[in-house]
Design a protein around this motif. Structure first.
Motif, PDB file in Angstrom:
ATOM      1  N   VAL A   1     -15.317 -25.065 -70.260  1.00 23.27           N
ATOM      2  CA  VAL A   1     -14.283 -24.686 -71.008  1.00 23.27           C
ATOM      3  C   VAL A   1     -12.900 -24.678 -69.938  1.00 23.27           C
ATOM      4  CG1 VAL A   1     -15.332 -22.955 -72.421  1.00 23.27           C
ATOM      5  CG2 VAL A   1     -14.534 -22.041 -70.373  1.00 23.27           C
TER       6      VAL A   1
ATOM      7  N   SER B   1      -8.967 -20.041 -70.390  1.00 25.36           N
ATOM      8  CA  SER B   1      -9.757 -19.594 -71.535  1.00 25.36           C
ATOM      9  C   SER B   1     -10.117 -18.095 -70.932  1.00 25.36           C
ATOM     10  CB  SER B   1     -11.158 -20.214 -71.757  1.00 25.36           C
ATOM     11  OG  SER B   1     -11.222 -21.604 -72.041  1.00 25.36           O
TER      12      SER B   1
ATOM     13  N   PHE C   1     -12.893 -15.824 -70.377  1.00 24.21           N
ATOM     14  CA  PHE C   1     -14.107 -15.830 -70.020  1.00 24.21           C
ATOM     15  C   PHE C   1     -15.080 -14.911 -70.886  1.00 24.21           C
ATOM     16  CE2 PHE C   1     -12.768 -17.811 -65.983  1.00 24.21           C
ATOM     17  CZ  PHE C   1     -12.541 -18.914 -66.618  1.00 24.21           C
TER      18      PHE C   1
ATOM     19  N   LYS D   1     -14.353 -13.563 -73.701  1.00 26.93           N
ATOM     20  CA  LYS D   1     -14.807 -14.187 -75.195  1.00 26.93           C
ATOM     21  C   LYS D   1     -15.759 -15.296 -75.237  1.00 26.93           C
ATOM     22  CE  LYS D   1     -11.216 -14.418 -77.717  1.00 26.93           C
ATOM     23  NZ  LYS D   1      -9.838 -14.644 -78.487  1.00 26.93           N
ATOM     24  N   VAL D   2     -15.926 -16.233 -74.036  1.00 25.13           N
ATOM     25  CA  VAL D   2     -16.752 -17.436 -74.125  1.00 25.13           C
ATOM     26  C   VAL D   2     -18.057 -16.824 -73.829  1.00 25.13           C
ATOM     27  CG1 VAL D   2     -17.656 -19.171 -72.461  1.00 25.13           C
ATOM     28  CG2 VAL D   2     -15.265 -18.654 -72.906  1.00 25.13           C
ATOM     29  N   ARG D   3     -18.407 -15.808 -73.036  1.00 22.38           N
ATOM     30  CA  ARG D   3     -19.666 -14.971 -72.906  1.00 22.38           C
ATOM     31  C   ARG D   3     -20.142 -14.604 -74.371  1.00 22.38           C
ATOM     32  NH1 ARG D   3     -17.969 -14.126 -67.535  1.00 22.38           N
ATOM     33  NH2 ARG D   3     -19.388 -15.195 -66.129  1.00 22.38           N
TER      34      ARG D   3
ATOM     35  N   THR E   1     -21.442 -18.713 -64.363  1.00 21.66           N
ATOM     36  CA  THR E   1     -20.355 -19.877 -64.088  1.00 21.66           C
ATOM     37  C   THR E   1     -21.084 -20.632 -63.064  1.00 21.66           C
ATOM     38  OG1 THR E   1     -19.235 -18.507 -62.796  1.00 21.66           O
ATOM     39  CG2 THR E   1     -18.301 -18.731 -64.784  1.00 21.66           C
TER      40      THR E   1
ATOM     41  N   PHE F   1     -16.292 -21.953 -80.621  1.00 22.52           N
ATOM     42  CA  PHE F   1     -15.227 -22.073 -79.889  1.00 22.52           C
ATOM     43  C   PHE F   1     -14.010 -22.593 -80.712  1.00 22.52           C
ATOM     44  CE2 PHE F   1     -17.742 -22.996 -75.676  1.00 22.52           C
ATOM     45  CZ  PHE F   1     -18.052 -21.470 -75.623  1.00 22.52           C
TER      46      PHE F   1
ATOM     47  N   ILE G   1     -11.058 -21.352 -78.096  1.00 23.48           N
ATOM     48  CA  ILE G   1     -11.394 -21.706 -76.951  1.00 23.48           C
ATOM     49  C   ILE G   1     -11.420 -23.209 -76.585  1.00 23.48           C
ATOM     50  CG2 ILE G   1     -13.323 -21.620 -75.119  1.00 23.48           C
ATOM     51  CD1 ILE G   1     -14.168 -18.970 -76.756  1.00 23.48           C
TER      52      ILE G   1
ATOM     53  N   ILE H   1     -12.668 -26.834 -75.174  1.00 21.75           N
ATOM     54  CA  ILE H   1     -13.331 -27.621 -74.182  1.00 21.75           C
ATOM     55  C   ILE H   1     -12.746 -28.869 -73.844  1.00 21.75           C
ATOM     56  CG2 ILE H   1     -15.676 -28.830 -74.360  1.00 21.75           C
ATOM     57  CD1 ILE H   1     -16.535 -27.297 -76.490  1.00 21.75           C
TER      58      ILE H   1
END
Length: 279
Positions: free
Chosen positions: A181, A185, A187, A189-191, A213, A250, A255, A257
């Protein structure tokens, strides 16, 4: 009267052979039926080997019983048995490879360094002999299906002496997935997106896993996590589902990529060499 007695003797032999065939055919049939039921409950390498070995033993006894009905065969057997030491030496030498495979089959089925449905690599002397999914085992060999659909038939004695790299020796099957990502971003929210995808994927057996990470690149941050399932085939399906689901989520959550792009800027007013020469 002699002809009648001779006919009666032939009839008795035919009847005896017929009964032997019927009895051993029934035994092999019930053996197959029993092992099929066992393998439906638990398809293990031990039951595969035992099933194959038992059928070979029954077939050998049936052939020996049929041949024993003939006088010539009995006489030959008597002579051979009187030379039992020579017989054992000759038989051992002639069938040493077969016996080696049978003994190695017992060792493999008892210790079970590999099992039906597991993903393995067979290495010997630093060379790869076979790689794929274990499909079957007989008294002589193990069948390993490679990822392109071909079957590798490897003798038990070779596997017994080789290095076995088993990706599924522990309970379940694990595989890693990575997503990159952008640096800006969110992070957390990514998790959250990844964890929600794991929790809703039916094939995943371990929901509470660590999302780390694993690396920093010129484009962004790489998030890495493990995907655990019961079988190899389920793991392939689960990873495919998760890739599609996470990419879609995503996109919905904004998010990014990152991926490399090339910008081409064409400026107006460009003059060719011919125009420049005219001036």
């Amino acid at each position: 009267m002699e002809k009648l007695l001779l006919s009666d003797g032939h009839f008795q032999k035919i009847f005896s052979i017929l009964m032997i065939v019927i009895v051993f055919a029934a035994l092999i049939y019930f053996s197959n039926l029993t092992f099929r039921r066992i393998q439906k409950r638990r398809n293990s390498i031990f039951t595969k080997f035992l099933h194959s070995f038992l059928n070979i033993v029954l077939l050998f006894i049936a052939i020996y019983s049929i041949l024993s009905q003939f006088e010539v065969t009995r006489e030959i057997s008597t002579v051979i048995l009187q030379s039992s030491t020579l017989l054992i030496a000759v038989a051992t030498f002639a069938a040493q490879q077969t016996l080696s495979n049978v003994i190695s089959g017992f060792m493999l089925s008892a210790s079970r360094p590999l099992e039906i449905g597991q993903k393995v690599k067979i290495l010997q002397g630093g060379s790869l002999i076979a790689e794929g999914i274990v499909k079957d085992m007989t008294f002589r060999h193990v069948v390993i299906e490679s990822y392109d659909g071909q079957s590798n038939i490897v003798p038990n004695s070779v596997i017994d002496q080789a290095v076995i790299v088993n990706a599924n020796y522990v309970a379940g099957t694990g595989n890693f997935l990575e997503f990159e990502v952008a640096y800006d971003s969110d992070f957390d929210k990514v998790r959250k997106v990844i964890r929600h995808a794991l929790e809703t994927e039916p094939y995943v057996t371990r929901k509470d896993i660590t999302i780390t990470t694993s690396n920093l690149t010129s484009n962004g941050v790489i998030f890495k996590f493990a995907v655990w399932t019961d079988t190899v085939n389920e793991n392939f399906t689960a990873c495919s589902n998760l890739r599609e689901r996470i990419v879609e989520d995503f996109r919905k959550e904004g998010i990014e990529i990152p991926y490399q792009t090339i910008d081409l800027n064409l400026h107006q007013g460009f003059k060719s060499d011919k125009d420049a020469c005219r001036k």
